[in-house]
Motif scaffolding. Structure first.
Motif, PDB file in Angstrom:
ATOM      1  N   MET A   1       0.925  -1.158  -0.027  1.00  0.00           N
ATOM      2  CA  MET A   1       0.405  -0.110   0.507  1.00  0.00           C
ATOM      3  C   MET A   1       0.869   1.081  -0.095  1.00  0.00           C
ATOM      4  O   MET A   1       1.828   1.462   0.492  1.00  0.00           O
ATOM      5  CB  MET A   1      -0.995   0.171   1.210  1.00  0.00           C
ATOM      6  N   SER A   2       0.569   2.403  -1.096  1.00  0.00           N
ATOM      7  CA  SER A   2       0.978   3.296  -1.113  1.00  0.00           C
ATOM      8  C   SER A   2       0.686   4.105   0.464  1.00  0.00           C
ATOM      9  O   SER A   2      -0.184   3.678   1.678  1.00  0.00           O
ATOM     10  CB  SER A   2       0.464   4.387  -1.610  1.00  0.00           C
ATOM     11  N   HIS A   3       1.728   5.717   1.011  1.00  0.00           N
ATOM     12  CA  HIS A   3       0.739   6.304   1.870  1.00  0.00           C
ATOM     13  C   HIS A   3      -0.616   6.672   1.273  1.00  0.00           C
ATOM     14  O   HIS A   3      -0.794   7.440   1.127  1.00  0.00           O
ATOM     15  CB  HIS A   3       1.785   6.841   2.743  1.00  0.00           C
ATOM     16  N   ALA A   4      -1.517   6.680   3.171  1.00  0.00           N
ATOM     17  CA  ALA A   4      -2.865   6.881   2.515  1.00  0.00           C
ATOM     18  C   ALA A   4      -2.808   8.690   2.419  1.00  0.00           C
ATOM     19  O   ALA A   4      -1.880   9.298   3.626  1.00  0.00           O
ATOM     20  CB  ALA A   4      -3.669   6.060   3.880  1.00  0.00           C
ATOM     21  N   ARG A   5      -3.579   8.983   2.134  1.00  0.00           N
ATOM     22  CA  ARG A   5      -4.500  10.780   2.703  1.00  0.00           C
ATOM     23  C   ARG A   5      -4.362  11.032   3.524  1.00  0.00           C
ATOM     24  O   ARG A   5      -3.971  12.288   4.737  1.00  0.00           O
ATOM     25  CB  ARG A   5      -4.600  11.166   1.177  1.00  0.00           C
ATOM     26  N   ILE A   6      -5.220  10.466   4.179  1.00  0.00           N
ATOM     27  CA  ILE A   6      -5.824   9.721   5.139  1.00  0.00           C
ATOM     28  C   ILE A   6      -5.471   8.925   6.660  1.00  0.00           C
ATOM     29  O   ILE A   6      -5.543   8.301   6.631  1.00  0.00           O
ATOM     30  CB  ILE A   6      -7.066  10.618   5.591  1.00  0.00           C
ATOM     31  N   ALA A   7      -3.885   8.860   7.337  1.00  0.00           N
ATOM     32  CA  ALA A   7      -3.792   8.526   7.363  1.00  0.00           C
ATOM     33  C   ALA A   7      -3.721   8.027   9.327  1.00  0.00           C
ATOM     34  O   ALA A   7      -3.863   9.306   9.891  1.00  0.00           O
ATOM     35  CB  ALA A   7      -2.082   8.933   7.861  1.00  0.00           C
ATOM     36  N   PRO A   8      -4.332   6.958   9.723  1.00  0.00           N
ATOM     37  CA  PRO A   8      -4.309   7.396  11.087  1.00  0.00           C
ATOM     38  C   PRO A   8      -3.265   7.461  12.173  1.00  0.00           C
ATOM     39  O   PRO A   8      -4.020   8.045  13.240  1.00  0.00           O
ATOM     40  CB  PRO A   8      -5.192   5.587  11.456  1.00  0.00           C
ATOM     41  N   SER A   9      -2.203   7.342  11.692  1.00  0.00           N
ATOM     42  CA  SER A   9      -1.324   8.581  12.450  1.00  0.00           C
ATOM     43  C   SER A   9      -1.009   9.652  12.474  1.00  0.00           C
ATOM     44  O   SER A   9      -0.051  10.109  13.870  1.00  0.00           O
ATOM     45  CB  SER A   9      -0.369   7.060  11.411  1.00  0.00           C
ATOM     46  N   SER A  10      -1.261  10.097  11.662  1.00  0.00           N
ATOM     47  CA  SER A  10      -1.329  11.613  11.590  1.00  0.00           C
ATOM     48  C   SER A  10      -2.676  12.038  12.109  1.00  0.00           C
ATOM     49  O   SER A  10      -3.352  13.136  12.184  1.00  0.00           O
ATOM     50  CB  SER A  10      -1.016  12.288  10.117  1.00  0.00           C
ATOM     51  N   LEU A  11      -4.236  11.547  12.345  1.00  0.00           N
ATOM     52  CA  LEU A  11      -5.320  11.910  12.382  1.00  0.00           C
ATOM     53  C   LEU A  11      -5.230  12.754  13.248  1.00  0.00           C
ATOM     54  O   LEU A  11      -6.887  13.383  13.049  1.00  0.00           O
ATOM     55  CB  LEU A  11      -6.334  11.113  12.434  1.00  0.00           C
ATOM     56  N   ASP A  12      -4.659  12.699  14.094  1.00  0.00           N
ATOM     57  CA  ASP A  12      -5.244  13.978  15.289  1.00  0.00           C
ATOM     58  C   ASP A  12      -4.635  14.886  14.718  1.00  0.00           C
ATOM     59  O   ASP A  12      -5.794  16.345  14.974  1.00  0.00           O
ATOM     60  CB  ASP A  12      -4.522  13.620  16.291  1.00  0.00           C
ATOM     61  N   LEU A  13      -4.183  15.515  13.876  1.00  0.00           N
ATOM     62  CA  LEU A  13      -3.309  16.969  13.244  1.00  0.00           C
ATOM     63  C   LEU A  13      -4.635  17.246  12.676  1.00  0.00           C
ATOM     64  O   LEU A  13      -4.738  18.292  12.436  1.00  0.00           O
ATOM     65  CB  LEU A  13      -2.150  16.316  12.668  1.00  0.00           C
ATOM     66  N   THR A  14      -4.865  16.340  11.381  1.00  0.00           N
ATOM     67  CA  THR A  14      -5.963  16.229  10.412  1.00  0.00           C
ATOM     68  C   THR A  14      -6.842  16.926  11.465  1.00  0.00           C
ATOM     69  O   THR A  14      -7.816  17.354  10.562  1.00  0.00           O
ATOM     70  CB  THR A  14      -6.327  14.694   9.946  1.00  0.00           C
ATOM     71  N   VAL A  15      -7.732  16.438  12.381  1.00  0.00           N
ATOM     72  CA  VAL A  15      -8.614  16.830  13.228  1.00  0.00           C
ATOM     73  C   VAL A  15      -8.242  18.465  13.874  1.00  0.00           C
ATOM     74  O   VAL A  15      -9.411  18.821  12.976  1.00  0.00           O
ATOM     75  CB  VAL A  15      -9.675  15.729  14.072  1.00  0.00           C
ATOM     76  N   LYS A  16      -7.915  18.883  13.816  1.00  0.00           N
ATOM     77  CA  LYS A  16      -7.105  19.614  14.639  1.00  0.00           C
ATOM     78  C   LYS A  16      -6.409  20.671  13.542  1.00  0.00           C
ATOM     79  O   LYS A  16      -7.143  21.890  13.954  1.00  0.00           O
ATOM     80  CB  LYS A  16      -6.162  19.762  15.839  1.00  0.00           C
ATOM     81  N   CYS A  17      -6.384  20.893  12.608  1.00  0.00           N
ATOM     82  CA  CYS A  17      -6.098  21.071  11.369  1.00  0.00           C
ATOM     83  C   CYS A  17      -6.202  20.665   9.757  1.00  0.00           C
ATOM     84  O   CYS A  17      -5.085  19.657   9.632  1.00  0.00           O
ATOM     85  CB  CYS A  17      -4.496  21.571  11.442  1.00  0.00           C
TER      86      CYS A  17
END
Length: 400
Positions: A1-17
């Motif tokens: 798999m290539s890297h997901a645009r909405i990655a769980p590992s950075s989901l906290d950052l996505t929610v906040k920004c």
């Protein structure tokens, strides 16, 4: 798999920004720091221990990982043992680094790789006794099901397990894989964060147990943020997760927020502040410091990368550091002691039986029961310190 645009590992950052996703896609990755490289190797060691290969990887053994030679130290082994114990040891039903897709967060762009997960159709296999929040009758009849999600983090920075977006995304991904219904009242999710080098009152292994239906709230929040992040002109918001953003050094919002914090001039006068105002401003200042530190680390990493390419950076230069003086691996101890004797200097360590032991915390990580260790070690009373209130504490009590 290539890297997901909405990655769980950075989901906290996505929610906040919301803007962080597209901003990070426009910049090259920052150079890996020494701490990040060490963490990647320590994570690999922990996975090997969880697979049952720990006996082949004692302290002092050397391995090549990511084209670099590493030596396994006591902290890595202690962390790997702690991780293996937390997930319940190796089992055929245990899934290690098995990728899942979280379509409920985003149908096309959200997937990731949990460190470990395991589904127990009968929770009595996972727990020796019924937890207080679960019906004893349903538990004794073998009707309670449990999905365990574990994530290993070797860094020192504290990671909250309560309503953790990364493990939540992994949980809904596994439920999708196994066709589990989150409306099943007997389905429980058990999330675990293992941080062997993060010393908090809750301990290095932290759990959050919740009914599957209670994940709907954070899942809906994450889904809304994911779709907003991929929309046109998403909103950028500074927050305490900016330090994890790869675009923090080129973010205009971060730059403006930082500039507003640094330079401000006004007439000199005294202000007598009431107690409630002191607390409010102190909290605001601490939040501002976090954002400044995030901006600093991003700019420092970019500046270092440019200077290593031969490009000058105003006001800064690369200067040689000084590492800790240490003996060679093949040093002859008797020869060094003899040198000291010739100079009338005793180079032997003072005889202290405690020098022969690992620390009490390391002993517990390696498997000694904490209650047993309390017979041999204690915690001296620590000085009182100013501690900020955390709204999560009350929310954890009521599990909401």
């Amino acid at each position: 798999m290539s890297h997901a645009r909405i990655a769980p590992s950075s989901l906290d950052l996505t929610v906040k920004c919301n803007a962080s996703v597209q901003l990070q896609e426009q910049v090259p990755p920052l150079p890996e720091t020494e701490e990040e490289a060490e963490g990647t190797f320590a994570h690999w060691v922990a996975m090997k221990y969880a697979q049952g290969h720990g006996h082949d990887m004692p302290v002092g053994s050397k391995f090549t990982h990511n084209r670099r030679e590493w030596t396994i130290d006591a902290d890595m082994v202690a962390g790997a043992v702690m991780y293996t114990r937390a997930i319940g040891g190796f089992h055929n039903d245990l899934r290690l680094e098995d990728a899942v897709r979280a379509s409920r967060i985003h149908r096309e762009h959200c997937w990731g790789t949990p460190d470990a997960w395991r589904f127990f159709p009968d929770a009595r296999v996972a727990w020796s006794e019924c937890p207080p929040e679960i019906s004893p009758d349903m538990f004794s009849r073998g009707l309670v099901k449990i999905l365990r999600i574990a994530d290993y983090k070797y860094g020192h920075r504290y990671v909250e397990v309560f309503r953790n977006y990364q493990t939540t995304a992994y949980a809904v991904g596994v439920m999708e894989r196994l066709n589990l219904d989150d409306l099943d009242p007997n389905l429980w999710i058990e999330m675990c964060i293992i941080q062997p080098r993060c010393y908090q009152a809750e301990g290095p292994v932290r759990w959050w147990r919740v009914q599957a239906s209670d994940l709907r709230g954070p899942v809906n929040i994450a889904s809304s943020a994911a779709h907003a992040a991929l929309d046109i002109n998403p909103i950028a918001t500074t927050n305490d997760s900016c330090i994890d953003c790869r675009a923090r050094h080129v973010c205009k919002t971060k730059q403006y927020a930082t500039g507003a914090l640094i330079d401000f001039s006004t007439s000199g006068e005294l202000v007598e502040m009431p107690p409630e105002a002191i607390g409010t401003e102190l909290a605001m200042v601490q939040d501002a410091i976090q954002r400044l530190q995030a901006r600093e680390t991003g700019l420092a990493a970019q500046a270092e990368a440019l200077m290593r390419q031969g490009k000058p950076i105003s006001f800064f230069h690369m200067s040689p550091g000084q590492s800790r003086l240490t003996y060679y691996d093949d040093v002859n101890v008797d020869e060094v002691v003899g040198l000291g004797d010739l100079l009338n200097i005793d180079l032997r360590k003072p005889p202290d039986r405690k020098d022969l032991l690992v620390t009490p915390a390391q002993a517990i990580k390696l498997g000694v029961d904490e209650v047993t260790m309390n017979h041999y070690a204690h915690r001296p009373r620590a000085a009182l310190k100013l501690t900020r209130d955390n709204s999560l504490t009350a929310r954890k009590v009521f599990n909401r």
